[in-house]
Design an enzyme around this catalytic site. Structure first.
Site, PDB file in Angstrom:
ATOM      1  N   HIS A  12       0.826  -1.201   0.000  1.00 60.39           N
ATOM      2  CA  HIS A  12       0.000   0.000   0.000  1.00 60.39           C
ATOM      3  C   HIS A  12       0.871   1.266   0.000  1.00 60.39           C
ATOM      4  CE1 HIS A  12      -2.663   2.949   2.278  1.00 60.39           C
ATOM      5  NE2 HIS A  12      -3.404   2.619   1.242  1.00 60.39           N
ATOM      6  N   HIS A  54      -0.935  10.409  -3.254  1.00 59.55           N
ATOM      7  CA  HIS A  54      -2.217   9.892  -2.773  1.00 59.55           C
ATOM      8  C   HIS A  54      -3.332  10.927  -2.829  1.00 59.55           C
ATOM      9  CE1 HIS A  54      -5.311   8.930   0.265  1.00 59.55           C
ATOM     10  NE2 HIS A  54      -5.182   7.730  -0.250  1.00 59.55           N
TER      11      HIS A  54
HETATM   12 CA    CA Z   1      -4.899   3.953  -3.119  1.00 57.27          CA
END
Ligand code: CA
Length: 318
Positions: A12, A54
């Site tokens: 992630h 992000h």
């Molecule tokens: Ca993502």
């Protein structure tokens, strides 16, 4: 039925438990740890360059406020889309801090504002991953999220088209390629398949509001309808981990929703987000057990984690 194979570990934002998210260093570490897929979130710059970031904002993960103090919008935030790539490349990337308090979001992680990191372009990241695939002899896949397409369209940009062109240029274009494309917006995920004719495996991300507070076991019909609609255009779903495992009953039994079962009945893989060793849910005291609960008890096909090394180690033990 899907799920016959070993479930995958998706890094992630890279090995973000150890290095600032979405830096090339975090991706290299995740690759070295053996993560099967490396995630990249993508937004656009003013000059339409896809960068790995992000948020649509720059200020929580870089020193933009110091380098370009006058470039904030009236809401006080600095938007990637207001900066050219050349300007973004002048910034130093850093461990994430809270937008208001400026304190680190994860205090035990890499110290903010230390060492030297930058914000990579999508192309630079794909070159890093493909370079490591070659030099290590192990192929890690990519897991690209198209961020905020509706918002980008409001700013006059078609982010999906631009990102898919870059993926195509780097050889990611067929279903059999080691690549997933993910998006939170249902309309856009459908468009990526039906209008932009993307053949890569698509994952429909699901946020908190998508299921309201529906209890899956008592709303099977509603859930089945929603899942069967997603199965018409996507190969998988990316739910919140809380929508897969709700917690425990008073007697200690795990509460697993019917989401994975229904998704598998419709041929969809399930990749929940985000398993973190430094933010454990209250139903477990250990990350190893958390991994087991998701892989063995909930039967997911993979998950996003900030700690790919620990996830891989726990997977070996189970
Ligand atoms: Ca993502």
């Amino acid at each position: 039925m899907v799920n016959a194979e070993t479930p995958i570990v998706i890094a992630h934002r890279g090995a973000s438990g150890y290095l600032p998210e979405h830096t090339l260093a975090a991706k290299a570490l995740a690759h070295g740890m053996g993560a099967e897929y490396l995630e990249q979130d993508v937004v656009l710059t003013k000059d339409d360059q896809p960068i790995v970031l992000h948020d649509i904002h720059l200020d929580t993960v870089s020193n933009v406020a110091e380098v370009f103090p006058d470039r904030r919008r009236v809401d006080g935030r600095y938007y990637a889309i207001d900066f050219t790539l050349a300007e973004v490349q002048q910034l130093r990337a850093s461990e994430r801090v809270d937008a208001k308090t400026k304190k680190p979001v994860f205090p035990k992680r890499f110290p903010p504002r230390t060492s030297h990191f930058t914000i990579p372009t999508l192309a630079e990241e794909l070159e890093l991953i493909q370079g490591l695939n070659k030099s290590s002899g192990r192929e890690a896949g990519i897991y690209t999220e198209i961020k905020a397409p509706a918002w980008h369209r409001g700013e006059g940009k078609d982010i999906s088209k631009i990102v898919l062109e870059v993926l195509d240029r780097y050889g990611y274009c067929q279903r059999s390629d080691a690549a997933y494309v993910q998006c939170f917006e249902v309309v856009e995920t459908k468009r990526i398949r039906q209008e932009l004719n993307c053949q890569l495996r698509l994952v429909q991300l699901l946020g908190k509001n998508d299921w309201k507070e529906v209890d899956f076991d008592f709303a099977r019909q509603e859930l089945t309808k929603a899942i069967s609609e997603i199965a018409e255009y996507a190969e998988g779903i990316g739910p919140r981990m809380d929508d897969v495992i709700r917690g425990r009953q008073k007697n200690g039994d795990l509460i697993v929703t019917s989401l994975v079962e229904v998704a598998h009945q419709h041929g969809l893989v399930v990749h929940p987000y985000t398993l973190r060793a430094d933010a454990l849910p209250d139903y477990t005291a250990s990350f190893d057990e958390l991994v087991k609960l998701f892989f063995v008890d909930a039967k997911v096909d993979g998950f996003f984690t900030d700690f790919p090394d620990m996830a891989l180690q726990a997977r070996r033990q189970n």
